[in-house]
Write a protein that holds these residues in place. Structure first.
Motif, PDB file in Angstrom:
ATOM      1  N   LYS A 119       0.694  -1.076   0.110  1.00 29.30           N
ATOM      2  CA  LYS A 119       0.110  -0.156   0.162  1.00 29.30           C
ATOM      3  C   LYS A 119       0.943   1.213  -0.086  1.00 29.30           C
ATOM      4  O   LYS A 119       1.935   1.181   0.874  1.00 29.30           O
ATOM      5  CB  LYS A 119      -0.963   0.053   1.282  1.00 29.30           C
ATOM      6  CG  LYS A 119      -1.638  -1.301   1.667  1.00 29.30           C
ATOM      7  CD  LYS A 119      -2.801  -1.537   0.617  1.00 29.30           C
ATOM      8  CE  LYS A 119      -3.440  -3.067   1.108  1.00 29.30           C
ATOM      9  NZ  LYS A 119      -4.249  -3.339   0.100  1.00 29.30           N
ATOM     10  N   GLU A 166      -0.890  -0.922  -4.098  1.00 32.16           N
ATOM     11  CA  GLU A 166      -2.111  -0.124  -4.413  1.00 32.16           C
ATOM     12  C   GLU A 166      -1.738   1.143  -3.853  1.00 32.16           C
ATOM     13  O   GLU A 166      -1.140   1.334  -2.772  1.00 32.16           O
ATOM     14  CB  GLU A 166      -3.406  -0.776  -3.648  1.00 32.16           C
ATOM     15  CG  GLU A 166      -3.767  -1.903  -4.081  1.00 32.16           C
ATOM     16  CD  GLU A 166      -4.991  -2.370  -3.247  1.00 32.16           C
ATOM     17  OE1 GLU A 166      -6.092  -2.260  -3.730  1.00 32.16           O
ATOM     18  OE2 GLU A 166      -4.817  -2.923  -1.877  1.00 32.16           O
ATOM     19  N   THR A 167      -2.142   2.375  -4.664  1.00 32.42           N
ATOM     20  CA  THR A 167      -1.883   3.715  -4.442  1.00 32.42           C
ATOM     21  C   THR A 167      -3.209   4.429  -4.264  1.00 32.42           C
ATOM     22  O   THR A 167      -3.977   4.474  -4.936  1.00 32.42           O
ATOM     23  CB  THR A 167      -0.933   4.296  -5.324  1.00 32.42           C
ATOM     24  OG1 THR A 167       0.252   3.405  -5.612  1.00 32.42           O
ATOM     25  CG2 THR A 167      -0.732   5.636  -5.422  1.00 32.42           C
ATOM     26  N   THR A 168      -3.032   5.341  -3.090  1.00 30.35           N
ATOM     27  CA  THR A 168      -3.962   6.347  -2.762  1.00 30.35           C
ATOM     28  C   THR A 168      -3.134   7.767  -2.979  1.00 30.35           C
ATOM     29  O   THR A 168      -2.157   7.865  -2.490  1.00 30.35           O
ATOM     30  CB  THR A 168      -4.698   6.075  -1.329  1.00 30.35           C
ATOM     31  OG1 THR A 168      -5.669   5.110  -1.476  1.00 30.35           O
ATOM     32  CG2 THR A 168      -5.274   7.304  -1.006  1.00 30.35           C
ATOM     33  N   SER A 218      -8.428   1.518   5.577  1.00 33.08           N
ATOM     34  CA  SER A 218      -7.801   0.884   4.469  1.00 33.08           C
ATOM     35  C   SER A 218      -8.570   1.135   3.067  1.00 33.08           C
ATOM     36  O   SER A 218      -8.964   0.510   2.389  1.00 33.08           O
ATOM     37  CB  SER A 218      -8.175  -0.713   4.732  1.00 33.08           C
ATOM     38  OG  SER A 218      -7.429  -1.460   3.784  1.00 33.08           O
ATOM     39  N   TRP A 220      -7.839   2.321  -0.289  1.00 29.32           N
ATOM     40  CA  TRP A 220      -6.734   2.470  -1.447  1.00 29.32           C
ATOM     41  C   TRP A 220      -7.293   2.467  -2.786  1.00 29.32           C
ATOM     42  O   TRP A 220      -8.199   2.147  -2.991  1.00 29.32           O
ATOM     43  CB  TRP A 220      -5.571   1.256  -0.914  1.00 29.32           C
ATOM     44  CG  TRP A 220      -5.289   1.125   0.410  1.00 29.32           C
ATOM     45  CD1 TRP A 220      -5.696   0.266   1.498  1.00 29.32           C
ATOM     46  CD2 TRP A 220      -4.217   2.042   0.990  1.00 29.32           C
ATOM     47  NE1 TRP A 220      -4.927   0.511   2.597  1.00 29.32           N
ATOM     48  CE2 TRP A 220      -4.116   1.591   2.203  1.00 29.32           C
ATOM     49  CE3 TRP A 220      -3.554   3.145   0.433  1.00 29.32           C
ATOM     50  CZ2 TRP A 220      -3.159   2.077   3.325  1.00 29.32           C
ATOM     51  CZ3 TRP A 220      -2.612   3.511   1.307  1.00 29.32           C
ATOM     52  CH2 TRP A 220      -2.610   3.383   2.685  1.00 29.32           C
TER      53      TRP A 220
END
Length: 281
Positions: A119, A166-168, A218, A220
């Protein structure tokens, strides 16, 4: 409890690290200054010297590579909070700006890929949007006008398209805090532009709390605009703040501006059920 690496323990990253430690997380933090390593360690942060611009130049240097590997080792989450810093000698011999910040992110990618990080939270900016005269949401097509905005947008894309994690993306508005407020730089100045433009600010406390909520809930593979739902005009806001802080009130140009860009924070309020602390503003 999750282990988190924070790339960039500066104005935001350092207090963020301390908050996460208080919440029970194990935190590794990076700095580009050897003098700051002891400061991080004294705050309970596991400190690392990480200089991404040296990765290609020192590809044979085991110390540089080992430091980045150790910084990411066993962490599940990576928070990237390094400013573009595109002033100074970041231009090539032809005079055109190099993609210095983008290169740093590209240098980092192989290290993330071979780590345990799944993440990534990337601290970006609402400067990726142009100065359109409208309400800006996450659905608005980015149209950066500054070099830093352009490079931030490219860096966002590099991270988002990578399927190894996974990128936010968290796009902050103008950053303010107890030790950082633009009115201090505007006080006493005259003929300031855009008196009618709405302010799009976010306080350090909200920055930290929002990041904490993204991790806790969480959330993401999402893009968030993070700006307080508080948009008085520049003239109204900075006049009031100057008076509150006993500063010389800035004077704005009598010419009205056409820039009325307002950054919407509806998504972050709805998805995270987040409530901004407007008393800080």
């Amino acid at each position: 409890m999750k282990k988190i690496s924070i790339l960039g323990c500066g104005w935001l990253g350092f207090p963020l690290a301390k908050r996460l430690i208080e919440k029970g997380y194990t935190v590794k933090g990076s700095t580009t200054s050897e003098n700051k390593l002891s400061i991080l360690e004294n705050a309970g942060i596991n400190p690392f010297l990480v200089i991404l611009s040296e990765v290609e130049e020192s590809i044979e240097s085991e110390n540089v590579l080992e430091s980045i590997n150790d910084f990411l080792n066993n962490s599940e989450i990576l928070i990237i909070d390094i400013p573009p810093k595109l002033r100074g000698n970041n231009a090539d011999s032809s005079g055109s700006s190099r993609k210095v910040f983008v290169e740093k992110i590209q240098n980092l990618i192989p290290f993330i890929e071979k780590s345990n990080v799944k993440k990534v939270l990337f601290v970006s900016s609402t400067s990726v949007y142009g100065d359109e005269n409208e309400i800006i949401t996450e659905e608005t097509n980015p149209n950066p006008e500054t070099e830093s905005g352009k490079q931030l947008l490219l860096a966002e894309a590099i991270l988002q398209k990578n399927k190894n994690f996974e990128t936010t993306i968290l796009r902050f508005g103008g950053l303010i805090g107890e030790d950082r407020h633009p009115v201090k730089f505007l006080a006493g100045k005259e003929n300031l532009e855009n008196p009618d433009a709405p302010v799009n600010l976010i306080h350090q406390n909200d920055c930290i709390s929002i990041i904490e909520e993204i991790i806790t809930q969480s959330k993401w593979n999402i893009v968030f605009n993070a700006v307080a739902p508080f948009h008085p005009t520049r003239e109204e806001y900075y006049t009031q703040k100057a008076k509150e802080q006993n500063l010389v009130v800035p004077k704005f140009s009598s010419e009205k501006s056409n820039i009325k860009k307002t950054i919407s924070s509806d998504k972050i309020q709805n998805v995270l059920n987040y409530k901004f602390n407007l008393e800080d503003y």
